[in-house]
Design a protein around this motif. Structure first.
Motif, short mmCIF file in Angstrom:
data_model
loop_
_atom_site.label_atom_id
_atom_site.label_comp_id
_atom_site.label_asym_id
_atom_site.label_seq_id
_atom_site.Cartn_x
_atom_site.Cartn_y
_atom_site.Cartn_z
N ARG A 105 27.27 -40.53 4.29
CA ARG A 105 28.03 -41.38 3.57
C ARG A 105 27.77 -41.36 1.90
NH1 ARG A 105 29.05 -45.54 7.13
NH2 ARG A 105 28.80 -47.40 5.93
N ARG B 267 31.67 -37.75 -3.65
CA ARG B 267 32.95 -37.18 -3.51
C ARG B 267 33.97 -37.94 -3.79
NH1 ARG B 267 34.91 -35.06 0.98
NH2 ARG B 267 34.89 -37.42 1.67
N ASP B 268 34.05 -39.25 -3.38
CA ASP B 268 35.43 -39.97 -3.55
C ASP B 268 35.27 -40.58 -4.95
OD1 ASP B 268 36.00 -39.75 -0.82
OD2 ASP B 268 34.95 -41.76 -0.10
N GLN C 27 29.82 -38.69 0.70
CA GLN C 27 31.18 -39.02 0.39
C GLN C 27 31.51 -40.17 -0.68
OE1 GLN C 27 31.36 -40.89 4.38
NE2 GLN C 27 32.40 -39.02 5.34
N GLY D 83 36.87 -40.34 5.19
CA GLY D 83 36.07 -41.21 4.36
C GLY D 83 36.50 -41.82 3.21
N LYS E 299 36.41 -31.29 2.92
CA LYS E 299 37.03 -32.78 3.16
C LYS E 299 37.55 -32.97 4.58
CE LYS E 299 39.06 -34.50 -0.26
NZ LYS E 299 39.93 -34.79 -1.33
N GLU F 298 34.43 -32.79 6.78
CA GLU F 298 33.11 -33.40 6.26
C GLU F 298 32.12 -32.58 6.61
OE1 GLU F 298 33.53 -35.42 4.11
OE2 GLU F 298 34.93 -36.68 4.70
#
Length: 540
Positions: free
Chosen positions: A458, A464-465, A461, A52, A434, A437
């Protein structure tokens, strides 16, 4: 360690390759299906790779047509090796719709500087689009072009993506409204002696009183109003009329110049928004409210987690181990609540110990600073009491409804160990691994696996990103600071003044190491005793 036959390992490798190829085909099919529903509108798209992560950011005047180059590429497109590598790495994508090409350029630059994608080369440096600064706090204000906003009381307009058009427009404004272009803050007769702008650039020369300060400010405010959109139609119509008259008089050179001025003004004044982190007002594939409701259902929560916090560790080397904590409120980044930490009590690269330290520092502070805990009912847990106080606006720090740890079972177990120690064991915590996922829960061995197209996944993600980006940016900042430092800073008795004297005289460390204490003591402010100790330290 078990040893497998060569043919068994070969079969295992073939199975892995087949599985990877199957996953790639599924990802490509999903992307093509999503691409078919993208609009024929200007916008910005974000290509995602495995896990992601953002690998490329681009802009398009027509999103559907531009994305077709990736998911239905022509032979000419595939001839470029970089493009082939990018297409092969794409597993998903998001996009944002904007109103025009100028907004797309501004948003593209912002996202590239935030995510620093691997496949983007341009716009990753510190250079930014130009801003127009109006120094309204000065007695005789003026326009100037800058790249960074400062809290200095001036009025900033922009960003402007068409640099040449902006410069030509400012030049026309200065000439049209007879504004000053000198850089001094308070010009007077002394400065006027060395200035000929009243002759060259048609300046009204308020510095020597040819026009009063009040009249000058009125002219400046009119020019500023034009840049802000007031009186735009009247000025454009006037330029159009002048251009027509010049053409009818066969003065084509002047007509062409007026035409260029008109086009530059239209380019410069094309409406464009400034984009804050989160960009919740933009249509596209990201819908925080729907994703939040879906996440609550997936995790079995009675209400959507309005406040979420995520932790990430970044350790490029043993010298720079940092952590980040980012917060999403109502599914959108709340950058004012972001926190970054330098890991102090861990030797070497140990993600579990680093996670233990940062979680303890974050939530033990919340508990220790909450004096209201003295009034907690005996039958209520610490987290439930803080949650109630947060809802009532009485807690010093709003506790999150969900904590996300970047990692699998190990990182999650470490976080739960700390939370149990400080009395917050009932705080909802999950781990996001990671690699595949997978979502891990405390005291549950099997993870939850959501669809790659799931809005809940999403959202996690994105959280986390963002934590990963924030931690990496802090780590890079510390590395740049360390590079700028001199090895002389490690000497206990070194001061900035002494370091400046030594480097100015001897330039490099090897050259300095070859000098005698007598030569070093010749510098002002350095004694013979200090020079001898310093030379001994250099040789050691």
């Amino acid at each position: 360690m078990a040893h497998f036959p060569v043919h068994a390992r070969l079969i295992y490798d073939i199975d892995s390759i087949r599985r990877l190829c199957y996953n790639a085909r599924v990802a490509t099919a999903n992307c093509k299906e999503k691409w078919r529903s993208t609009p024929h509108r200007p916008g910005v798209y974000l290509m995602k790779g495995s896990g992601g992560g953002i690998i490329y950011v681009g802009k398009a005047k027509d999103l559907h047509r531009r994305l077709g180059n990736y998911f239905s590429p022509s032979r000419a497109t595939l001839e470029n090796s970089k493009t082939r590598a990018l297409i092969a790495a794409i597993e998903d994508f998001d996009y944002y719709e904007v109103r025009n090409d100028q907004e797309a350029l501004i948003l593209e630059q912002k996202l590239i500087k935030e995510y620093r994608p691997h496949y983007n080369v341009q716009l990753r440096d510190d250079k930014r689009y130009l801003l127009l600064r109006a120094s309204r706090q000065e007695a005789l204000p003026r326009f100037s072009l800058v790249r960074l906003r400062k809290d200095d009381g001036a009025r900033y307009i922009g960003s402007f993506v068409h640099t040449t058009a902006l410069k030509e427009t400012v030049e026309w404004l200065n000439h049209r409204f007879r504004l000053r272009t000198c850089t001094c803050r308070h010009p007077g007769e002394e400065q006027y002696r060395h200035c000929h702008d009243d002759v060259i650039r048609c300046c009204s020369a308020p510095c020597i009183g040819r026009i009063s300060a009040e009249d000058y400010r009125a002219q400046f405010d009119t020019a500023l109003g034009l840049l802000e959109g007031r009186g735009r139609k009247e000025h454009i119509d006037a330029l159009t009329q002048e251009m027509t008259e010049a053409a009818e008089a066969l003065d084509f050179e002047r007509a062409a110049r007026l035409r260029d001025i008109r086009e530059n003004i239209l380019k410069t004044l094309e409406p464009a928004r400034r984009f804050a982190r989160g960009m919740s007002d933009l249509p596209g594939t990201v819908n925080p409210d729907e994703d939040l409701a879906e996440l609550a259902e997936a995790l079995g929560m009675s209400t959507p987690p309005a406040v979420m916090e995520c932790f990430d560790i970044s350790n490029l080397s043993d010298n720079h181990i940092v952590a980040s904590m980012v917060r999403f409120t109502n599914g959108r980044p709340d950058n004012k609540a972001y926190r970054r930490y330098r890991i102090r009590g861990v030797d070497g690269q140990n993600d579990f110990a680093s996670m233990l330290e940062v979680v303890r520092r974050r939530y033990s502070r919340i508990v220790n600073e909450s004096s209201v805990l003295f009034h907690k009912p005996a039958d209520m847990g610490t987290y439930a009491w803080l949650l109630q106080l947060s809802a009532e606006g009485k807690a010093p720090i709003t506790v999150p409804h969900l904590v996300v740890v970047d990692g699998g079972k190990g990182q999650l177990a470490t976080a739960m160990q700390v939370l149990t120690e400080i009395g917050l064991a009932d705080m909802p915590v999950v781990g996001l691994a990671k690699r595949d996922e997978e979502i891990y829960f405390p005291h549950r061995s099997e993870p939850l696996v959501l669809s790659k197209e799931s809005g809940a996944l999403r959202l996690l993600q994105r959280l986390r990103d963002e934590a990963h980006r924030f931690a990496n940016n802090y780590n890079e900042l510390l590395v740049r600071r360390r590079v700028r430092e001199s090895r002389l800073d490690a000497y206990p008795g070194m001061t900035p003044k002494r370091k400046e004297l030594l480097l100015a005289r001897f330039h490099t460390l090897p050259n300095l190491r070859s000098r005698t204490p007598q030569e070093i003591a010749e510098l002002p402010g350095i004694s013979r005793a200090w020079a001898e100790k310093f030379c001994a330290w250099l040789q050691s």
